[in-house]
Write a protein that holds these residues in place. Structure first.
Motif, PDB file in Angstrom:
ATOM      1  N   LEU A   2      -5.036  10.220 -30.590  1.00 40.99           N
ATOM      2  CA  LEU A   2      -5.676  11.065 -31.597  1.00 40.99           C
ATOM      3  C   LEU A   2      -5.299  12.533 -31.411  1.00 40.99           C
ATOM      4  N   PRO A   3      -4.985  13.225 -32.506  1.00 41.53           N
ATOM      5  CA  PRO A   3      -4.747  14.673 -32.417  1.00 41.53           C
ATOM      6  C   PRO A   3      -6.063  15.398 -32.173  1.00 41.53           C
ATOM      7  N   PRO A   4      -6.014  16.650 -31.753  1.00 35.97           N
ATOM      8  CA  PRO A   4      -7.234  17.370 -31.360  1.00 35.97           C
ATOM      9  C   PRO A   4      -8.337  17.374 -32.416  1.00 35.97           C
ATOM     10  N   GLU A   5      -7.978  17.547 -33.686  1.00 36.27           N
ATOM     11  CA  GLU A   5      -9.028  17.613 -34.699  1.00 36.27           C
ATOM     12  C   GLU A   5      -9.746  16.285 -34.871  1.00 36.27           C
ATOM     13  N   HIS A   6      -9.043  15.179 -34.626  1.00 40.50           N
ATOM     14  CA  HIS A   6      -9.685  13.869 -34.710  1.00 40.50           C
ATOM     15  C   HIS A   6     -10.464  13.556 -33.440  1.00 40.50           C
ATOM     16  N   GLN A   7     -10.015  14.074 -32.308  1.00 43.14           N
ATOM     17  CA  GLN A   7     -10.816  13.958 -31.089  1.00 43.14           C
ATOM     18  C   GLN A   7     -12.145  14.688 -31.268  1.00 43.14           C
ATOM     19  N   ASP A   8     -12.084  15.878 -31.850  1.00 42.76           N
ATOM     20  CA  ASP A   8     -13.312  16.645 -32.097  1.00 42.76           C
ATOM     21  C   ASP A   8     -14.222  15.910 -33.069  1.00 42.76           C
ATOM     22  N   PHE A   9     -13.638  15.297 -34.088  1.00 46.22           N
ATOM     23  CA  PHE A   9     -14.432  14.572 -35.075  1.00 46.22           C
ATOM     24  C   PHE A   9     -15.074  13.334 -34.441  1.00 46.22           C
ATOM     25  N   LEU A  10     -14.321  12.647 -33.589  1.00 47.17           N
ATOM     26  CA  LEU A  10     -14.871  11.495 -32.880  1.00 47.17           C
ATOM     27  C   LEU A  10     -16.054  11.912 -32.027  1.00 47.17           C
ATOM     28  N   ARG A  11     -15.901  13.011 -31.304  1.00 46.96           N
ATOM     29  CA  ARG A  11     -16.994  13.479 -30.451  1.00 46.96           C
ATOM     30  C   ARG A  11     -18.201  13.910 -31.280  1.00 46.96           C
TER      31      ARG A  11
END
Length: 217
Positions: free
Chosen positions: A84-93
């Motif tokens: 996952l790219p950073p923005e999707h990691q943030d969204f997952l969190r």
């Protein structure tokens, strides 16, 4: 528009991933490992315990292995960290924290590691329930707006309820997808024919596969 298409096809938190050879290889590498004492690399230890429990609720052991017997918890963790790219990691969190926080508050327990299946099942039933089409459409539009705002401004906010729905659907979708693409399920559960056999022109697929879907392995 690639992001928007991916979000619709693969679940909203894990939307950036596609069924590429690299990702399929990641499933196989996780499936082949014997995990005795798992230490997550993306999730915290307590978050890892929660993910482990959720996956086995979604895909419990029956006449086939449970999700965690196939090490899908390891796959989800590695995918979140390495794919996952950073923005999707943030969204997952974002979605995970909202979902976990609500369940923990309702349980009145001190930590995620203290939660059991009885604590998680009501939340899954609530957030995996089929939404009316207009509500689902509104949720998806809000998430698309969230990502566009992140792209433009670097950050964005999202309604808590939408984040919780998104996380529940995403963890279910990616775990079911990974389960179906694991080596064991591909070869032992689904209809599997690595080398094409004889041509049978006048028989139904239902009969030839005993009613099973074809394996992608």
């Amino acid at each position: 528009m690639e992001r928007r298409t991916a979000l619709k096809n693969m679940g909203l938190a894990f939307g950036y991933a596609a069924a590429t050879p690299t990702l399929l290889g990641l499933i196989q590498s996780c499936s082949n490992r014997k995990i005795l004492d798992w230490t997550p690399s993306f999730f915290t230890k307590d978050e890892g315990v929660a993910i482990h429990t959720l996956l086995d609720i979604i895909l419990p052991k029956t006449d086939t292995p449970s999700a965690t017997e196939l090490n899908l918890h390891v796959f989800v963790d590695k995918m979140a960290k390495d794919v996952l790219p950073p923005e999707h990691q943030d969204f997952l969190r974002l979605g995970m924290n909202e979902f976990f926080g609500k369940v923990l508050a309702k349980s009145e327990k001190e930590s995620l590691g203290d939660l059991n299946e009885e604590n998680w099942i009501p939340a899954l039933k609530t957030y995996l329930k089929k939404r009316p089409k207009d509500v689902e459409k509104a949720h998806n539009k809000a998430i698309e707006s969230y990502f566009m705002t992140v792209e433009q401004n670097g950050s964005a906010v999202l309604d808590n309820e939408i984040a919780q729905y998104s996380f529940a659907h995403s963890i279910r979708d990616i775990s079911v997808w990974a389960y179906k693409n694991s080596k064991y399920v591909g070869e032992e559960v689904l209809a599997y024919l690595p080398i094409p056999g004889e041509y049978v022109p006048c028989e139904s697929a239902e009969t030839l596969t005993q009613g099973r879907a074809w394996s992608l392995s």
